[in-house]
Design an enzyme around this catalytic site. Sequence first.
Site, PDB file in Angstrom:
ATOM      1  N   ARG A 102       0.832  -1.204   0.000  1.00 52.18           N
ATOM      2  CA  ARG A 102       0.000   0.000   0.000  1.00 52.18           C
ATOM      3  C   ARG A 102       0.868   1.256   0.000  1.00 52.18           C
ATOM      4  NH1 ARG A 102      -2.975  -3.704   3.034  1.00 52.18           N
ATOM      5  NH2 ARG A 102      -1.932  -3.161   4.988  1.00 52.18           N
ATOM      6  N   HIS A 116      -0.447 -15.793   0.718  1.00 56.61           N
ATOM      7  CA  HIS A 116      -1.153 -16.972   1.221  1.00 56.61           C
ATOM      8  C   HIS A 116      -0.538 -18.274   0.716  1.00 56.61           C
ATOM      9  CE1 HIS A 116      -5.116 -14.680   2.289  1.00 56.61           C
ATOM     10  NE2 HIS A 116      -4.103 -14.409   3.098  1.00 56.61           N
ATOM     11  N   ASP A 119       2.254 -18.868   2.961  1.00 56.98           N
ATOM     12  CA  ASP A 119       1.698 -19.322   4.239  1.00 56.98           C
ATOM     13  C   ASP A 119       1.410 -20.823   4.205  1.00 56.98           C
ATOM     14  OD1 ASP A 119       1.806 -16.798   5.324  1.00 56.98           O
ATOM     15  OD2 ASP A 119      -0.295 -16.333   4.953  1.00 56.98           O
TER      16      ASP A 119
END
Length: 386
Positions: A102, A116, A119
Amino acid sequence: MTHLSDRALQGLKQYQYKSGGYTLLDNFHTPIWNGIVELLPLWLAPNLITLIGVSALVVAYVVTLFYLPGLAGSGPWWLYYLNGFSVFWYLHLDCLDGKQARRTKSSSPLGQLFDHGVDALSVHLILTVIAATLSIGISWKAVVGSLGIMIPWQLAHWEEYHTGMLFYGTKYWGITEANYLLVLLHIMTGILGPEIWIADVAAMLNLKLPFTLLLNDCLLVFIAFFAISYSSAAFYRVLNVDQVALPPQERGHKALGRGNAIGHLISLQTVNTIGGVMLFLCLKSPTAAPAVNAIFGIIYAQQSTKLIIDHMSKEPFSVLLWPVLAMAVVSANALLNIVQFELSCWVVAVVVVGGYITYIVQNINEICRYLGINCLTLRHLDNAAK
């Protein structure tokens, strides 16, 4: 070979992440993470932060298997501090990558997928290392304990596929708390020694029990309680969700509804069951066990990544079949001993790791080409340099 269709890539481009909420500890850390990210150089790509974070887990995994290939016994004192640091390092860098995205205005669906996907791999890495720290060894306890964490984590993404919301826990317990617990267990082991985890609880409390209860058994009971409670909640939320309430951009071309949800659950748990059977069959061979553990861990990560990709691209979900065949081959050879068992396990492990890396790299390349971005560098900086 192309993994993602144009329709899938279009669906991925339109993906928007929805979190199920944050824990109290997450909220406490947020201003700290916000302050740290401001110190990072603007050229540092968010995905590179993720990769640097997981690299610590990979180092801890390799070093732990070098000193404790049987996932039990006593390693050098510094090993447990290394393992604790690796989880701490990964936890915080995993929380900085999105903030850096961001900050540099480089947020993209690839960043979420990369995060993810890493992960999913980290689940295997972390569980293997903590099993060694707790002296669980190559045993049924290691298999049950691993599945007790792996299945709920995967169910969270199964739930996200069907509801559009990702829940990792409650207001009081989530990923951050779990990782801090792991750090604490590693540090405790470094201070007190791994022998503490195989101490007889009944003897410590001066109790008489009809069975032997070790301290690491108590942790397995905690894992079982967590797995049952979380899984039950996930089942309830998915089977009671109103699919019509999902906006069209969220539904896309997904295979939704109770029937599909149950079908997806059965297919995922079939893969996990085959993996669990394979692990049990291979407990007899300490030499092959690390390879077999890696086979299941990598296949788990790949199937979970496939689920995440299908959710983000809003496509029908199905498991990858060739990794299941690889586990079936290992299991059949464990029973029939057709070829030399240990060697065959390591050969299959190499094939599975190679297949996983190829799958990940090809998907990343396809997404990068479609979105016009780089994975590990910031394209607007690359263009400015030219």
